[in-house]
Design an enzyme around this catalytic site. Structure first.
Site, PDB file in Angstrom:
ATOM      1  N   GLU A 168     -24.270  87.862 -40.894  1.00 46.54           N
ATOM      2  CA  GLU A 168     -24.218  86.459 -40.433  1.00 46.54           C
ATOM      3  C   GLU A 168     -25.298  86.126 -39.399  1.00 46.54           C
ATOM      4  O   GLU A 168     -25.683  84.958 -39.262  1.00 46.54           O
ATOM      5  CB  GLU A 168     -22.838  86.129 -39.858  1.00 46.54           C
ATOM      6  CG  GLU A 168     -22.513  86.835 -38.547  1.00 46.54           C
ATOM      7  CD  GLU A 168     -21.106  86.523 -38.043  1.00 46.54           C
ATOM      8  OE1 GLU A 168     -20.139  86.637 -38.818  1.00 46.54           O
ATOM      9  OE2 GLU A 168     -20.965  86.167 -36.854  1.00 46.54           O
ATOM     10  N   SER A 171     -12.210  88.649 -38.061  1.00 45.02           N
ATOM     11  CA  SER A 171     -12.526  89.576 -36.978  1.00 45.02           C
ATOM     12  C   SER A 171     -14.038  89.810 -36.887  1.00 45.02           C
ATOM     13  O   SER A 171     -14.704  89.177 -36.064  1.00 45.02           O
ATOM     14  CB  SER A 171     -11.760  90.878 -37.138  1.00 45.02           C
ATOM     15  OG  SER A 171     -11.965  91.685 -36.001  1.00 45.02           O
ATOM     16  N   ARG A 172     -14.562  90.687 -37.710  1.00 43.00           N
ATOM     17  CA  ARG A 172     -16.005  90.918 -37.730  1.00 43.00           C
ATOM     18  C   ARG A 172     -16.409  91.210 -39.169  1.00 43.00           C
ATOM     19  O   ARG A 172     -15.710  91.948 -39.885  1.00 43.00           O
ATOM     20  CB  ARG A 172     -16.390  92.114 -36.838  1.00 43.00           C
ATOM     21  CG  ARG A 172     -16.395  91.821 -35.349  1.00 43.00           C
ATOM     22  CD  ARG A 172     -17.498  90.851 -34.929  1.00 43.00           C
ATOM     23  NE  ARG A 172     -17.495  90.561 -33.496  1.00 43.00           N
ATOM     24  CZ  ARG A 172     -16.845  89.572 -32.900  1.00 43.00           C
ATOM     25  NH1 ARG A 172     -16.092  88.751 -33.616  1.00 43.00           N
ATOM     26  NH2 ARG A 172     -16.932  89.381 -31.596  1.00 43.00           N
ATOM     27  N   ILE A 185      -4.666  89.246 -31.047  1.00 44.17           N
ATOM     28  CA  ILE A 185      -4.777  88.281 -32.149  1.00 44.17           C
ATOM     29  C   ILE A 185      -3.835  88.678 -33.293  1.00 44.17           C
ATOM     30  O   ILE A 185      -3.144  87.828 -33.859  1.00 44.17           O
ATOM     31  CB  ILE A 185      -6.239  88.173 -32.635  1.00 44.17           C
ATOM     32  CG1 ILE A 185      -7.117  87.621 -31.501  1.00 44.17           C
ATOM     33  CG2 ILE A 185      -6.348  87.283 -33.862  1.00 44.17           C
ATOM     34  CD1 ILE A 185      -8.618  87.688 -31.750  1.00 44.17           C
TER      35      ILE A 185
HETATM   36  N1  LIG Z   1     -13.801  85.000 -35.470  1.00 43.60           N
HETATM   37  C1  LIG Z   1     -13.727  84.820 -34.168  1.00 43.60           C
HETATM   38  O1  LIG Z   1     -14.060  83.732 -33.677  1.00 43.60           O
HETATM   39  C2  LIG Z   1     -13.218  85.911 -33.256  1.00 43.60           C
HETATM   40  C3  LIG Z   1     -12.895  85.594 -31.942  1.00 43.60           C
HETATM   41  C4  LIG Z   1     -12.364  86.581 -31.100  1.00 43.60           C
HETATM   42  C5  LIG Z   1     -12.201  87.873 -31.555  1.00 43.60           C
HETATM   43  N2  LIG Z   1     -12.549  88.166 -32.819  1.00 43.60           N
HETATM   44  C6  LIG Z   1     -12.378  89.554 -33.316  1.00 43.60           C
HETATM   45  O2  LIG Z   1     -11.018  89.904 -33.262  1.00 43.60           O
HETATM   46  C7  LIG Z   1     -10.916  91.270 -32.866  1.00 43.60           C
HETATM   47  C8  LIG Z   1      -9.532  91.542 -32.297  1.00 43.60           C
HETATM   48  O3  LIG Z   1      -9.400  90.848 -31.067  1.00 43.60           O
HETATM   49  P1  LIG Z   1      -8.122  91.095 -30.122  1.00 43.60           P
HETATM   50  O4  LIG Z   1      -8.312  90.186 -28.954  1.00 43.60           O
HETATM   51  O5  LIG Z   1      -6.868  91.044 -30.905  1.00 43.60           O
HETATM   52  O6  LIG Z   1      -8.388  92.599 -29.662  1.00 43.60           O
HETATM   53  P2  LIG Z   1      -7.318  93.648 -29.130  1.00 43.60           P
HETATM   54  O7  LIG Z   1      -8.107  94.669 -28.420  1.00 43.60           O
HETATM   55  O8  LIG Z   1      -6.203  92.957 -28.412  1.00 43.60           O
HETATM   56  O9  LIG Z   1      -6.715  94.264 -30.475  1.00 43.60           O
HETATM   57  C9  LIG Z   1      -7.433  95.121 -31.299  1.00 43.60           C
HETATM   58  C10 LIG Z   1      -6.440  96.039 -31.974  1.00 43.60           C
HETATM   59  O10 LIG Z   1      -7.167  96.896 -32.844  1.00 43.60           O
HETATM   60  C11 LIG Z   1      -6.674  98.205 -32.664  1.00 43.60           C
HETATM   61  N3  LIG Z   1      -7.709  99.186 -32.966  1.00 43.60           N
HETATM   62  C12 LIG Z   1      -8.772  99.505 -32.223  1.00 43.60           C
HETATM   63  N4  LIG Z   1      -9.466 100.465 -32.815  1.00 43.60           N
HETATM   64  C13 LIG Z   1      -8.828 100.771 -33.951  1.00 43.60           C
HETATM   65  C14 LIG Z   1      -9.071 101.707 -34.967  1.00 43.60           C
HETATM   66  N5  LIG Z   1     -10.128 102.521 -34.953  1.00 43.60           N
HETATM   67  N6  LIG Z   1      -8.200 101.759 -35.974  1.00 43.60           N
HETATM   68  C15 LIG Z   1      -7.138 100.923 -35.990  1.00 43.60           C
HETATM   69  N7  LIG Z   1      -6.855 100.027 -35.039  1.00 43.60           N
HETATM   70  C16 LIG Z   1      -7.707  99.950 -34.036  1.00 43.60           C
HETATM   71  C17 LIG Z   1      -6.259  98.322 -31.228  1.00 43.60           C
HETATM   72  O11 LIG Z   1      -5.316  99.364 -31.039  1.00 43.60           O
HETATM   73  C18 LIG Z   1      -5.695  96.938 -30.968  1.00 43.60           C
HETATM   74  O12 LIG Z   1      -4.304  96.888 -31.238  1.00 43.60           O
HETATM   75  C19 LIG Z   1     -12.077  91.419 -31.857  1.00 43.60           C
HETATM   76  O13 LIG Z   1     -12.499  92.763 -31.758  1.00 43.60           O
HETATM   77  C20 LIG Z   1     -13.148  90.555 -32.451  1.00 43.60           C
HETATM   78  O14 LIG Z   1     -13.970  91.336 -33.288  1.00 43.60           O
HETATM   79  C21 LIG Z   1     -13.051  87.227 -33.692  1.00 43.60           C
END
Ligand SMILES: NC(=O)c1ccc[n+]([C@@H]2O[C@H](COP(=O)([O-])OP(=O)(O)OC[C@H]3O[C@@H](n4cnc5c(N)ncnc54)[C@H](O)[C@@H]3O)[C@@H](O)[C@H]2O)c1
Length: 332
Positions: free
Chosen positions: A262, A232-233, A154
């Site tokens: 939430e 994200s969260r 994302i």
């Molecule tokens: N609002 C929504 O509807 C919705 C929908 C989907 C996902 N999300 C959120 O988006 C987040 C990201 O999704 P994604 O598909 O891009 O995931 P992803 O796994 O592709 O990317 C997550 C990134 O965060 C990095 N990361 C992990 N742990 C870390 C840390 N401790 N410190 C720094 N960086 C760290 C990883 O290296 C990775 O590059 C999900 O975890 C979810 O919480 C929200």
């Protein structure tokens, strides 16, 4: 065998029924899984749960006692699931590890531009035939700095759009994403990102290491006129600290699609009874804040992919096949 799907929105119901047709019987419930509703699952070997399901230890215990063996979670994030307990109870839990990251990235940008260009206030004014521009001054994104926390799927999609706007790109992650580097992203310490970014967007998962990553110190380190977006969260931001900064008149805008408390609110209609959450109630009163209820993923494309993957997860379970979507058991 009937699969029981919890927390199904009315838009999703026909899509779920169509996707399962001819493969497995499915019953869709609009109630969300939690301690009160868990007993409904009794006698269902397979259930499917939505992003805000409560899959904590007591709920998992009720499910296991009722005969549930497989949980197909319809989301990527799984911070709502106690995986250790699930594994101990010999439950199989699968999630959707991939669906359109563009749904969330495009929504994060929608929030960013809505607060930047004061769209909500502008639209409510024109509806009232008030056509003044006072208070609607926004700013160009071109030439300004985007700070992206978490440059996975994302974060990368968000970065591509920022690149399209002609922004300078700063990133922070535990690993560098070569695609972002190719777009010109510079990976920096998060302190520098907070200090220099005009727009900060959060795309790291919620983990112990990222809980309240945006705390009082981080908020104070940001520019007074920065835009902050969280799709994200909710737990990534200390919301009380954010409210304190907003009360002090800081931030050009804040766009939140997620909120740390939430559960029990988002996805539900509380318009008649009101809410008991003073932090959220205060948050929505700021003129520079837009809050949406966890809808970033909610596009036809992403929801369709989530449902298809859920059907696949159920089919894999019945065929005793392992896949990368299976969270527990950790080993096939
Ligand atoms: N609002 C929504 O509807 C919705 C929908 C989907 C996902 N999300 C959120 O988006 C987040 C990201 O999704 P994604 O598909 O891009 O995931 P992803 O796994 O592709 O990317 C997550 C990134 O965060 C990095 N990361 C992990 N742990 C870390 C840390 N401790 N410190 C720094 N960086 C760290 C990883 O290296 C990775 O590059 C999900 O975890 C979810 O919480 C929200």
């Amino acid at each position: 065998m009937e699969i029981l799907a919890f927390g199904v929105q009315s838009d999703e119901k026909p899509l779920i029924e169509r996707a399962f047709e001819g493969l497995h019987e499915v019953r869709c419930l609009d109630v969300f899984l939690n301690r009160d509703t868990a007993p409904i699952a009794a006698g269902h070997e397979i259930i499917s749960t939505s992003v805000n399901a409560d899959l904590s230890a007591p709920v998992l215990q009720t499910l296991a006692a009722g005969g549930t063996q497989m949980i197909a979670q319809r989301s990527t994030g799984f911070n709502n699931i106690d995986l250790e307990v699930a594994e101990r109870l010999a439950l199989r839990v699968a999630r959707v590890s991939y669906y359109s990251p563009y749904s969330v990235a495009e929504f994060a940008w929608t929030l960013a531009m809505a607060v930047n260009r004061r769209i909500i206030r502008a639209a409510s004014r024109t509806r009232d035939f008030d056509f003044r521009l006072d208070g609607l001054l926004g700013r160009d994104m071109r030439g300004r700095t985007a700070g992206v926390l978490g440059t996975g799927k994302i974060g990368e999609a968000f970065t591509r759009i920022a690149h399209g706007f002609g922004m300078k790109l700063l990133g922070w992650d535990v690993v560098e994403n070569p695609a972002c580097v190719e777009l010109g992203m510079e990976y920096v310490e998060k302190e520098r990102l907070f200090a220099e970014a005009d727009l900060i967007s959060l795309h790291v998962p919620l983990l112990p290491a990222t809980q309240h990553i945006i705390d009082e110190g981080a908020l104070k380190a940001m520019k007074d006129d920065a835009i902050l977006v969280n799709s994200s969260r909710g737990g990534l931001i200390d919301t009380s600290a954010l409210v304190t900064e907003l009360r002090a008149g800081r931030f050009l805008g804040v766009g939140l699609d997620v909120y740390e408390a939430e559960a029990g609110l988002f996805f539900l209609d509380k318009s008649l009874e009101g809410i008991d959450d003073d932090t959220l109630a205060r948050l929505v009163t700021f003129p520079n804040v837009v809050v949406t209820s966890h809808q970033a993923y909610y596009t036809e494309d992403a929801v369709g992919q989530i449902i298809d993957a859920t059907v696949e997860n159920v089919t894999d379970y019945l065929a005793r096949r392992h896949s990368e979507n299976v969270l527990v058991p950790r080993t096939p």
